[in-house]
Design an enzyme around this catalytic site. Structure first.
Site, mmCIF file in Angstrom:
data_model
loop_
_atom_site.group_PDB
_atom_site.id
_atom_site.type_symbol
_atom_site.label_atom_id
_atom_site.label_comp_id
_atom_site.label_asym_id
_atom_site.label_seq_id
_atom_site.Cartn_x
_atom_site.Cartn_y
_atom_site.Cartn_z
ATOM 1 N N ASP A 229 12.443 -10.041 8.108
ATOM 2 C CA ASP A 229 13.543 -9.527 7.842
ATOM 3 C C ASP A 229 13.581 -8.185 9.652
ATOM 4 O O ASP A 229 13.859 -7.470 9.440
ATOM 5 C CB ASP A 229 13.277 -8.303 6.802
ATOM 6 C CG ASP A 229 11.677 -7.436 6.276
ATOM 7 O OD1 ASP A 229 11.005 -7.424 7.475
ATOM 8 O OD2 ASP A 229 11.320 -7.087 4.723
ATOM 9 N N ASP B 121 7.624 -6.545 -2.378
ATOM 10 C CA ASP B 121 8.798 -6.092 -1.221
ATOM 11 C C ASP B 121 9.891 -4.859 -1.698
ATOM 12 O O ASP B 121 9.215 -4.219 -3.474
ATOM 13 C CB ASP B 121 9.758 -6.722 -2.329
ATOM 14 C CG ASP B 121 11.011 -6.199 -1.168
ATOM 15 O OD1 ASP B 121 10.593 -6.685 -0.138
ATOM 16 O OD2 ASP B 121 12.071 -5.976 -1.995
ATOM 17 N N HIS C 150 7.658 1.220 -0.336
ATOM 18 C CA HIS C 150 7.272 2.764 -0.331
ATOM 19 C C HIS C 150 8.496 3.073 -0.711
ATOM 20 O O HIS C 150 7.858 4.003 -1.458
ATOM 21 C CB HIS C 150 7.662 3.014 0.817
ATOM 22 C CG HIS C 150 9.117 2.323 1.147
ATOM 23 N ND1 HIS C 150 8.775 1.239 2.037
ATOM 24 C CD2 HIS C 150 9.722 2.976 1.695
ATOM 25 C CE1 HIS C 150 9.977 0.732 2.294
ATOM 26 N NE2 HIS C 150 10.851 2.126 2.681
#
EC number: 2.4.1.25
Length: 1532
Positions: free
Chosen positions: A627, A526, A529
Site C-alpha cells: 500500500d 490490517d 493500530h
C-alpha cells in the site's frame, strides 16, 4: 555452565508495570519469575493466564504459580516460580503482595512455523514473504501458474490481501461479505469455495515449502454489506452515537456545496468545477464561512434554549414551598449536554441555579432581577459554546482545504479533475442511503430512529492520533473537525466493550476469523493500530485455538516504540512490518538493517541462564509494502536490486510486494488495479506482457538473495555488521559465531537515476578480513535492447528494457565487478583482502563468502573444543587435535581442584596494595582505569558489566583487540607463583596460545569464554572446600562466603606472629630467598583497599568481629584456630592488640579486642567438631610479662586456657599502663593523657570499665585531627566508663567460663586478685550474677520518669532504650542512642527482659536503620551528621577531618547484630511477630544482595553516608560487614 536449556529470569519489583515492555521468548524456553530486592521476604503470589500443559488458553483465566525454593531454607532469596513455554501467543502475568496488585506485564512466545512434507521448521528469520493483491490473481484455476512466480523467485511465505467478496469501490480492504470467497475467482461453470483455497494452501505448504497468510480486517466493512443493512447497530450511526449528529449535519452541508460547485452555481464567486489554483481555494474558504456555517448553526447542538430555561427557573422561584439551599462554592452553573444532541436541547442543573441566584425577598422585582442574572449567565455559557464551535470550524475548514489541495492540486496527489458527484469536493464522512432532498428536510431524519440508524460513519485514519483512543467514540471531535482521512467505501464497526454490547458483530467477525485460521497459517492484521485492542485479542484467541502456531504480522503507525509494544505484547504479534522505503538515503537503509536484527560481530557468548531483557519487536523488513508508493518512481529502477539485497541481508524476516521484482514502474493500486499478475513461463520473451521468467526484471537475482537469506537464517549467521563504504555503497556482513564464516554483501544503491544523476567512477577500495572462499553472487542492473515500457491493458507488466546480469558461485578471479584482490596481513595471523572494484555501477551487488584464514580457523576450532568442558554451546565448530599442549589434555577442573582457599585468594582476588607487596600490581587499562583486583575477579567484574550489553566498544575490549598485554598479564602473573597456581597459569597460557592466533575482533568474545569457564570452575572449587551451610546455601550465601576467600590470604611476608612449633597442622612453605621452611598462615584483612597490606592489614578487633562469619560459618576451622592462637601469643597487660603489627609493632590501645577474641574462642568451641580441644593448644607467648622483649616462637608455650585465665584475672585486678613509645612517633594526634590505658571490673556491678576522655578504646575510635577546627587530639567518641557491648561480651565470656568450670573442662572457677594487700577470690558465679543483677537496672532508660535507678533524668531524651555506656566522664554520652546495645543482646540475651528489649529494638529500627547500614548516632542528637568526609578541613569542630566518623554515618556491621537480635527476641514475642521480623530481615538483606552483585569489588562496604549514599572514604569491601551479614543468614 553445563546445562544447555535456555532459561530466562524475570525479576519482579514492587509497583513495576511493564505493559509497554516487550519480552520475547521461544517455545522450549523456561521462564523463571524471581523476587527483586523490593519484594524479598514479602508474601508475593504470581498469577498468569499461561495455561496448564494440555489445557486450552483462556485469556480471563489466571492461575497462581508455585514457588520453588532450591535451598529449602528460610533464606529463600533464590526461590522462583517457572513456566515451561510450549505454546505461542501473548500471555499476561501479574503479582500480588498480600491482596494488593503490585505489578505485571506480558510475555510473547514466538510461533514455530513448519513447512514441507516432513514438517520441518521454518525459523522466523528465514521468512521471505511476497504480497499478492488477491483480486489480481484472476480465476482460481490460474492461481498456481501465477503463484509459481513466487516459488521460482525463492519466496517461502505468500501474503494474500483478503480473498473475500469486495465492496463497490473494489478496494482490496473493503469487504462486502467477510464469510464468502470472492465470486470473481469462480468461472461461470465452476464455483470455487474455501475448501478449494484450503487444498491449494496445503499443497503449497507440503510440495512448495511455502506458507500462506492473509489479511483480517476488523475495523470496517464495505458500505453496501448486506448484513450491515440487517444489523445497523454494528456501525456508528446516529441512533447509537448521537454525538455524531453535528458532524453529520456539516457533512451533508458540504455535500450540497459540492453538488452546487459541480453544477457551476459558484462560478460567479470564483469557484469553478475544475479547481486549479490557490485563489479558488480562498474562495471556497470564504463561501464556507459566509454561506455554510451561518446557515447550519452547529453551535445550537451544544446550547441551552434561553427563554425556556428562564421560564422554568421563574416557575421554580415562585413555587409556594420553595426550599432555599445554601450555595456550594465548588458547584458552578454549567451546560449539561443533551444526550440526544437536539438543537438547543441542552440544560442546566436547576438546583445549582437556585443555590446560585437567590432573590433577597419574594417580591416580583427581586424575582425579575434574579431571572435576569440567570438569563445573563446562560447567555454567557451559550456564548462560550459558540466560541468553541468557532474553533472547531476553523480546524474543519483547514482540514477540508488540505484535502482538496492533495486530491486536486498536489504534484504527488491523484489529481482528480473537476468536482463531480463521483469525485466530490471532499469525501463524505457518513452514508446517506436515501433520495436527495433539501438540507433542512434531511436534518429532520436524524431524530427518526428507523432512518437515523442507516446514517453511518465511514472509517479512515487520523494523522498523529492516539492509537489507543477510538476516534468515533464520544469525547472525540474528529468527525466534526474533519480530521479524518476518510475511506468513503467503508463503514467503521462499533464493537463496544464486550461481545454482549453487539452480539451479531462479534459472532460474525469470530466466524470470519475461524474461516481464515482454518485455511491459512497466519494473518496480517490490517489497520492494526486502529483496531480496538480487546477486539483483536478476542479474535486472535479464536484463531489460535484452530492454528496454535499462528504467524501474526502487522504494520503499526503509532510513531512510538512504547505504543508499538502495547500492540505487540497484547496481541502476540510475531513480526512487525518495517519498510525500507522509509529510508531517505542508503545510510539510513543500512541503519535499519542494523536496527532490526542480529547482534554485533564478535559478540560475547551469553549464558543459557540469564535475565530476560526487553526486546524490540521481531521485524518483517520489506523493500516495499503493497500500500505504498513505487520505489521506481521515488528512486530509480536501478535501485530495486541493491535495496532488496540490503533488506535481504537483515537478520530478521524479509519481504517484498508482487510487481517489485518485475520492475512495474507504478504503484499497483489496492483500489483501482483490475489487471492480472503475470504467469511463469521459462521460455517467454521479455516483450511478452503476460508472462515472466528469470530474464524478467530482477527475478533471477531475487531468487539468489532469497535463498541466501534463508541459508543465513537457518545456519545461525546471527551477527551483523553494516559498513557505509561511501554515500551510495552499503556493505552488510552476516557472521556465524559458531563456524566463523561470514557473508559480505556490497550493494551500490541508486536512489537517484544513474541516467540523469552523476555517480563517480571511482569506487573506494574495500578491506574484507579473512579469506574469500567464493563470490556467492554478483549482479548488475543493465539495460537491454527491447521495446520501452508501455502499460498493458490486461496484465500487470514490468519494464522490459531493464534486467540483471547475474553470476553465482564463482571464484574471485572470475569476477567482472572486482578488478583485483590483494592480500595483506594486519597482524601475525590476520589476513585482510583488499578489493578493488571496476564495474560496481549503481544498481550492482556483489556478495562474498568469507572464512577465517585456515590457521585462525583451526585455532578457533581447538579453542571451541577445549571450551566444551564448560558449555555444550561450543560443540559446533569445534576441532579436536592431538598435538596440543599436554596440559590442555587435563580438564581444567582437575588442575584447579588442588588449589587451597588461600591460593584461590591469589588466583581470584588481591587488590593493588596486596599485589605491590609481591612486586606486582593490578592491570591498568589505558584511558580508563585499573582493575579492582589483580586476580580473575578484577576482569570478571568488568566483563559482567559489558557482556549482557555486548559493549564491544568498551576500553576493556579495545585493549584486548589492540594487543596481547592483558592476556599475557593474566597467565604470567600466575605462572610467576609456584605450585598449583602456576599450573592454572600454564593452562591459561596454553589456551591463550590459540587465542592469540584468531582475528583480533574475536578476541574479546573468546577471552571472556575462557575466563568465565575458569572462573565458574574456581568458584565451585572454593565452595567445595567450605561448610555444608555454604555448599547447600543460596546464591547470596555463596557469594558472601567468597568474602572469606577475598579477605584471607598469605602475603610475601607473614602478617601473623609465628605459632608454637609444637602445634600440629600449621601450613608451611619454602622461603624463596632463604630456601628454608616457614609458616604461612592466612591472616584476615580488615578491609580493601585501605587495610589490606603491611602493618595495617591485621587488627585485633576487626579480626575477631569478622572471624565467626568469615571462617567458622564457612567451615575454615584450621585457619580460625591459627588466628586465635596467633593473637593469643601477643596478649600483654591482659589485652589483645588493636593494631597487630606482626606482634612486634602491636598497639594495646583498645579495651574491646580481648572480649571479641574471647567470644570467638567460645564460638569456636561450640561450632567446630571437638572444638574444646583448642583450650589445650599451645600458645607461644611473645610477652610472657608486660615488659619482656618479644620472644621467638616456642621459647615459652602455655595452653590457651591459661592465657584466657590471665586475661580475666588481669581485668579483675585492674589494668593501668602507659603505651610504649608514647608520643607522635606512634600517634601524631593523641594528647599525652590519651596514651594512659586503664581497664578494670567494677566491684559492685561486675561491669568491665576503662578509658578516659582523651582516648577511645572501642570500635568507635575516631581521634580528632584538625588544628583548624581545634579538635586535634580529642576523641569524637571516647565511650569511657562501661561500654554496653563490652559489658555484654564480658558477660558472655564469664557465663561460658562458669559453665566450662562446672563441667571441669576449664580448670579455674574464680579469679584471684590482690586488693589492699589481701588476696581476694571472685568466683565466676558471683561475677556472672553481679552483671546479671545490675545490667538492666543501670543500662535501661525506663519509660517511668520517676525510676529510682535513673541518676541523670535531666539527660534522658529517649525512653525505652538501652544506654550506650554507663559511667562515662561526660554523663550525657551514656544516654545517646547508638546501635551498640544490639551486640550485647546477641552475645548475652539473658541480660534483657524480652518486652523491653523488643521496644528498644523497634526504636533502633525506626531511628537508626538505613538502607545498608545502621546510623552510628541518633539523628535527633545535636551532633548527628550522616556524611563522612575525611578530606574536609574547616572550622567545624564536629566535622573537620572526618570527626563525625561514628556520629551518624551508617556502618554495615552493626546491622548484622541488629537483625540477629530482632530474630532472637521475635521468637520470644510470638509467631506473628516472628514472621514479620523474618520479612524485615529478608528485605533488609536483599539490599545487601543487590549491592554485593553490583559491586565491582564483590563485597560490602565499611560504611555509607546518610540514607545509603556512597561514601568515597569507605573501604569498598570490609571483612566485618560481610561476616555479620553472613551470620544473620546463618541465624535465619
Amino acid at each position: 555452565m553445563g546445562h544447555s536449556k535456555q532459561i530466562r529470569i524475570l525479576l519482579l519489583n514492587e509497583m513495576e508495570k511493564l505493559e509497554k515492555t516487550l519480552f520475547r521468548l521461544e517455545q522450549g524456553f523456561e521462564l523463571q519469575f524471581r523476587l527483586g530486592p523490593t519484594l524479598q521476604g514479602k508474601a508475593v503470589t504470581v498469577y498468569t493466564n499461561y495455561p496448564f500443559p494440555g489445557e486450552a488458553f483462556n485469556r480471563e483465566k489466571f492461575r497462581s504459580l508455585e514457588w520453588e525454593n532450591p535451598t529449602e531454607r528460610e533464606d529463600d532469596s533464590d526461590k522462583y516460580c517457572k513456566l515451561n513455554l510450549q505454546q505461542a501467543g501473548s500471555f499476561q502475568y501479574y503479582f500480588l503482595q498480600g491482596n494488593e496488585k503490585s505489578g505485571g506485564g506480558y510475555i510473547v512466545v514466538d510461533p514455530v512455523l513448519r513447512v514441507g512434507a516432513d514438517n520441518h521448521v521454518l525459523p522466523l528469520d528465514c521468512v521471505t514473504l511476497q504480497t499478492f493483491l488477491a483480486k489480481c490473481m484472476g480465476p482460481f484455476d490460474e492461481w498456481e501458474s501465477r503463484l509459481r512466480v513466487a516459488k521460482e523467485s525463492g519466496y517461502n511465505v505468500i501474503h494474500f490481501t483478503p480473498l473475500q467478496t469486495l465492496g463497490l469501490s473494489r478496494s482490496c480492504y473493503s469487504l462486502a461479505n467477510q464469510l464468502e470467497l470472492n465470486p470473481d475467482f469462480s468461472r461461470p461453470n465452476k464455483k470455487y469455495t474455501w475448501t478449494d483455497v484450503g487444498q491449494l494452501v496445503e499443497k503449497l505448504k507440503k510440495e512448495w515449502n511455502i506458507l500462506c497468510i492473509t489479511d483480517v480486517v476488523y475495523n470496517h466493512t464495505a458500505t453496501k454489506s448486506q448484513w450491515l443493512q440487517e444489523h445497523p447497530e454494528s456501525a456508528y450511526n446516529l441512533v447509537n452515537s448521537p454525538h455524531l449528529k453535528p458532524a453529520w449535519v456539516l457533512d451533508r452541508a458540504l455535500w450540497h456545496l459540492s453538488c452546487d460547485v459541480a453544477d457551476g452555481k459558484y462560478k460567479e464567486r470564483g469557484v469553478a468545477a475544475l479547481i486549479e489554483n490557490d485563489h479558488q481555494m480562498n474562495c471556497i474558504r470564504k463561501i464556507i464561512w459566509e454561506d455554510i456555517f451561518p446557515k447550519i448553526h452547529l453551535w445550537e447542538f451544544f446550547q441551552v434554549d434561553v427563554d425556556k430555561a428562564v421560564e422554568q427557573f421563574r416557575g421554580l422561584l415562585t413555587q409556594e414551598n420553595r426550599k432555599t439551599t445554601k450555595p456550594d462554592p465548588k458547584q458552578h452553573l454549567k451546560i449539561i449536554q443533551d444526550p440526544e444532541y437536539r438543537r438547543l436541547g441542552c440544560t442546566v442543573d436547576m438546583n445549582v441555579a437556585l443555590a446560585t441566584f437567590i432573590p433577597h425577598d419574594n417580591g416580583p422585582t427581586a424575582i425579575n432581577e434574579c431571572c435576569s442574572w440567570f438569563q445573563k449567565r446562560i447567555e454567557e455559557l451559550n456564548s462560550e459554546k459558540h466560541q468553541l464551535m468557532n474553533y472547531h470550524q476553523e480546524q474543519a475548514v483547514n482540514c477540508l482545504l488540505g484535502n482538496v489541495f492533495y486530491e486536486r492540486l498536489a504534484g504527488h496527489g491523484p489529481k482528480l479533475g473537476p468536482v463531480t458527484r463521483k469525485h466530490p469536493l471532499v469525501t463524505r464522512y457518513f452514508t446517506f442511503p436515501f433520495e436527495e432532498m433539501p438540507l433542512s428536510t434531511e436534518e429532520s431524519m436524524i431524530h427518526v430512529p428507523n432512518k437515523a440508524c442507516f446514517l453511518m460513519a465511514h472509517n479512515g485514519w487520523v494523522m498523529g492520533d492516539d492509537p489507543l483512543r477510538n476516534f468515533a467514540e464520544p469525547g472525540s471531535d474528529v468527525y466534526l473537525r474533519r480530521e479524518l482521512i476518510c475511506w468513503g467505501d467503508s463503514v467503521k464497526l462499533r464493537y463496544g466493550k464486550k461481545p454482549e454490547d453487539c452480539p451479531y458483530l462479534w459472532a460474525h467477525m469470530k466466524k470470519y476469523t475461524e474461516i481464515t485460521a482454518t485455511y491459512f497459517q497466519g494473518v496480517r492484521l490490517d489497520n492494526c493500530h486502529s483496531t480496538p485492542l480487546h477486539v483483536a485479542e478476542y479474535m486472535l484467541d479464536a484463531a489460535r485455538k484452530l492454528q496454535p502456531n499462528l504467524y501474526v504480522v502487522a504494520e503499526l503507525f503509532t510513531g512510538s516504540e512504547d505504543l508499538d509494544n502495547i500492540f505487540v505484547t497484547r496481541l502476540g504479534i510475531s513480526s512487525l512490518i518495517r519498510e525500507a522505503m522509509s529510508a531517505y538515503d542508503s545510510h539510513e537503509e543500512g541503519r535499519l538493517v542494523y536496527r532490526y536484527g542480529g547482534e554485533p560481530v564478535g559478540s560475547f557468548v551469553q549464558p543459557c541462564l540469564r535475565p530476560l531483557m526487553p526486546a524490540i519487536a521481531h521485524a518483517l523488513f520489506m523493500d516495499v509494502t503493497h500500500d505504498n508508493e513505487c520505489p521506481i518512481v521515488h528512486r530509480s529502477a536501478y535501485d530495486a536490486l541493491p535495496s532488496s539485497t540490503i533488506v535481504s541481508m537483515a537478520c530478521c524476516a524479509s519481504g517484498s510486494t508482487k510487481g517489485y521484482d518485475e520492475l512495474v514502474p507504478h504503484q499497483i493500486s489496492v483500489v483501482s488495479e483490475e489487471r492480472f499478475y503475470t504467469k511463469w513461463n521459462p521460455t517467454a520473451s521479455p516483450s511478452n506482457f503476460g508472462e515472466v521468467n528469470f530474464q524478467s526484471g530482477i527475478i533471477a537475482a531475487r531468487c539468489a538473495i532469497n535463498k541466501l537469506h534463508q541459508e543465513l537464517g537457518a545456519k545461525g549467521f546471527i551477527q551483523v555488521y553494516v559498513d557505509q563504504v561511501d554515500e551510495d555503497i552499503v556493505a552488510v556482513t552476516r557472521h556465524s559465531p559458531s563456524i566463523h564464516q561470514s557473508v559480505v554483501s556490497v550493494s551500490r544503491t541508486a536512489f537517484r537515476n544513474p541516467k540523469t544523476s552523476f555517480y563517480s567512477k571511482e569506487v573506494p577500495q574495500m578491506c574484507i578480513p579473512g579469506k574469500i572462499e567464493e563470490v556467492v553472487l554478483e549482479a548488475r542492473t543493465v539495460e537491454r535492447n527491447t521495446e520501452p515500457y508501455r502499460k498493458d491493458a490486461n496484465s500487470i507488466n514490468g519494464m522490459p528494457n531493464i534486467t540483471v546480469e547475474i553470476r553465482e558461485h564463482i571464484q574471485l578471479n572470475e569476477s567482472k565487478i572486482v578488478k583485483q584482490a590483494g592480500i595483506t596481513t594486519k597482524g601475525p595471523n590476520e589476513y585482510i583482502q583488499e578489493i578493488e572494484f571496476e564495474n560496481l555501477s549503481p544498481g550492482s551487488v556483489i556478495i562474498f563468502r568469507v572464512s577465517l584464514d585456515p590457521h585462525a580457523q583451526a585455532a578457533v576450532g581447538i579453542l571451541r573444543n577445549h571450551l566444551t568442558q564448560f558449555s555444550p554451546h561450543f560443540k559446533s565448530g569445534s576441532l579436536a587435535v592431538d598435538n596440543t599442549d599436554p596440559i590442555l589434555k587435563i580438564p581444567f577442573a582437575s588442575i584447579a581442584s588442588k588449589l587451597t582457599l588461600a591460593e584461590l585468594n591469589q588466583v581470584l582476588y588481591r587488590c593493588e596494595s596486596e599485589e605491590q607487596e609481591d612486586g606486582g600490581g593490578c592491570y591498568n587499562i589505558p584511558n580508563w582505569s585499573s582493575l579492582k583486583y589483580a586476580g580473575l575477579q578484577g576482569l570478571m567484574s568488568i566483563l559482567a558489566e559489558i557482556r549482557p550489553k555486548n559493549d564491544l566498544g568498551h576500553p576493556f575490549c579495545d585493549n584486548l583487540r589492540s594487543g596481547d598485554w592483558m592476556i599475557d598479564y593474566v597467565s604470567n602473573r600466575l605462572i610467576s607463583r609456584s605450585g598449583t597456581i602456576a599450573e592454572v597459569g600454564k593452562w591459561l597460557q596454553a589456551m591463550f596460545f590459540y587465542l592469540k592466533q584468531i582475528p583480533r575482533y574475536l578476541i574479546p568474545c573468546y577471552f571472556d569464554a575462557i575466563l568465565i569457564g575458569a572462573y565458574t570452575t574456581l568458584l565451585d572449587i572454593a565452595w567445595k572446600q567450605m561448610s555444608s551451610f555454604v555448599q547447600n546455601g543460596s546464591t547470596f550465601v555463596k557469594h558472601l562466603s567468597l568474602g572469606s576467600v577475598q579477605m584471607c590470604g598469605v602475603g610475601k611476608s607473614p602478617s601473623l606472629p609465628l605459632l608454637s612449633p609444637s602445634l600440629m597442622d600449621v601450613p608451611c612453605r619454602l622461603n624463596e630467598i632463604t630456601r628454608e621452611k616457614e609458616q604461612c598462615c592466612v591472616s584476615l584483612a580488615a578491609g580493601l583497599p585501605h587495610f589490606s597490606s603491611g602493618i595495617f592489614r591485621c587488627w585485633g578487633r576487626d579480626t575477631f568481629i569478622a572471624l565467626r562469619g568469615l571462617l567458622l560459618i564457612t567451615g575454615r576451622y584450621l585457619e580460625a584456630r591459627n588466628i586465635i592462637l596467633a593473637f593469643a601469643g601477643t596478649l600483654r597487660h591482659g589485652l589483645i592488640p588493636n593494631l597487630l603489627g606482626e606482634g612486634t609493632y602491636a598497639r594495646y590501645n583498645c579495651r574491646d579486642a580481648v572480649w571479641w577474641w574471647l567470644q570467638c574462642i567460645q564460638d569456636y568451641c561450640k561450632m567446630v567438631p571437638n572444638g574444646l580441644d583448642i583450650l589445650r593448644c599451645p600458645v607461644s607467648r611473645m610477652y610472657p610479662t608486660d615488659d619482656s622483649a618479644p620472644l621467638s616462637a616456642g621459647t615459652l608455650d602455655q595452653p590457651l586456657f591459661e592465657v584466657i585465665q590471665e586475661a580475666m584475672q588481669r581485668h579483675m585486678q585492674g589494668i593501668q599502663f602507659r603505651e610504649r613509645n608514647a608520643g607522635p612517633q606512634i600517634d601524631r594526634n593523641m594528647k599525652d593523657e590519651g596514651f594512659n590505658i586503664t581497664a578494670g571490673v567494677d566491684e559492685e556491678t561486675g561491669f568491665v570499665y576503662g578509658g578516659n576522655r582523651l582516648n577511645c578504646g572501642t570500635w568507635m575510635d575516631k581521634m580528632g585531627e584538625s588544628d583548624r577546627a581545634r579538635n586535634k587530639g580529642i576523641p569524637a567518641t571516647p565511650r569511657d566508663g562501661s561500654a554496653v557491648e563490652i559489658v555484654g561480651l564480658s558477660k558472655s565470656a564469664v557465663r561460658w567460663l562458669l559453665e566450662l568450670s562446672q563441667k571441669n573442662i576449664f580448670p579455674y572457677n574464680e579469679v584471684t586478685v590482690k586488693r589492699h594487700g589481701k588476696v581476694v577470690r571472685v568466683s565466676y558465679d558471683e561475677w556472672n550474677r553481679k552483671i546479671q543483677d545490675n545490667f538492666e537496672k543501670l543500662f535501661y532508660v525506663s519509660e517511668d520518669p520517676s525510676d529510682v535507678n535513673e541518676k541523670h533524668s535531666n539527660l534522658v531524651h529517649k525512653r525505652g532504650i538501652y544506654k550506650d555506656s554507663y559511667g562515662a566522664s561526660s554523663p550525657w554520652c551514656d544516654y545517646q542512642l547508638r546501635p551498640n546495645f544490639t551486640i550485647a543482646m546477641v552475645v548475652a540475651p539473658e541480660l534483657f527482659t524480652t518486652e523491653k528489649a523488643w521496644k528498644a529494638l523497634e526504636i533502633a529500627g525506626e531511628k537508626l536503620l538505613g538502607p545498608l547500614g545502621m546510623k552510628t548516632l541518633d539523628p535527633d542528637d545535636m551532633v548527628y551528621c550522616g556524611t563522612y568526609d575525611n578530606a574536609l578541613d574547616n572550622d567545624n569542630y564536629s566535622l573537620a577531618k572526618g570527626f563525625n566518623y561514628h556520629q551518624g554515618p551508617e556502618w554495615l556491621w552493626p546491622v548484622g547484630y541488629f537483625l540477629r537480635a530482632k530474630l532472637y527476641f521475635s521468637k520470644l514475642m510470638g509467631p506473628e511477630i516472628t514472621s514479620k521480623t523474618i520479612f524485615l530481615v529478608k528485605n533488609v538483606l536483599s539490599r545487601h544482595y543487590v549491592h554485593l552483585e553490583r559491586s565491582p569489588w564483590k563485597g560490602l562496604p565499611e560504611l555509607t553516608n546518610e540514607n545509603g549514599q556512597y561514601c568515597p572514604f569507605s573501604c569498598e569491601t570490609q571483612a566485618w560487614s560481610i561476616a555479620t551479614i553472613l551470620e544473620t543468614l546463618y541465624d535465619l
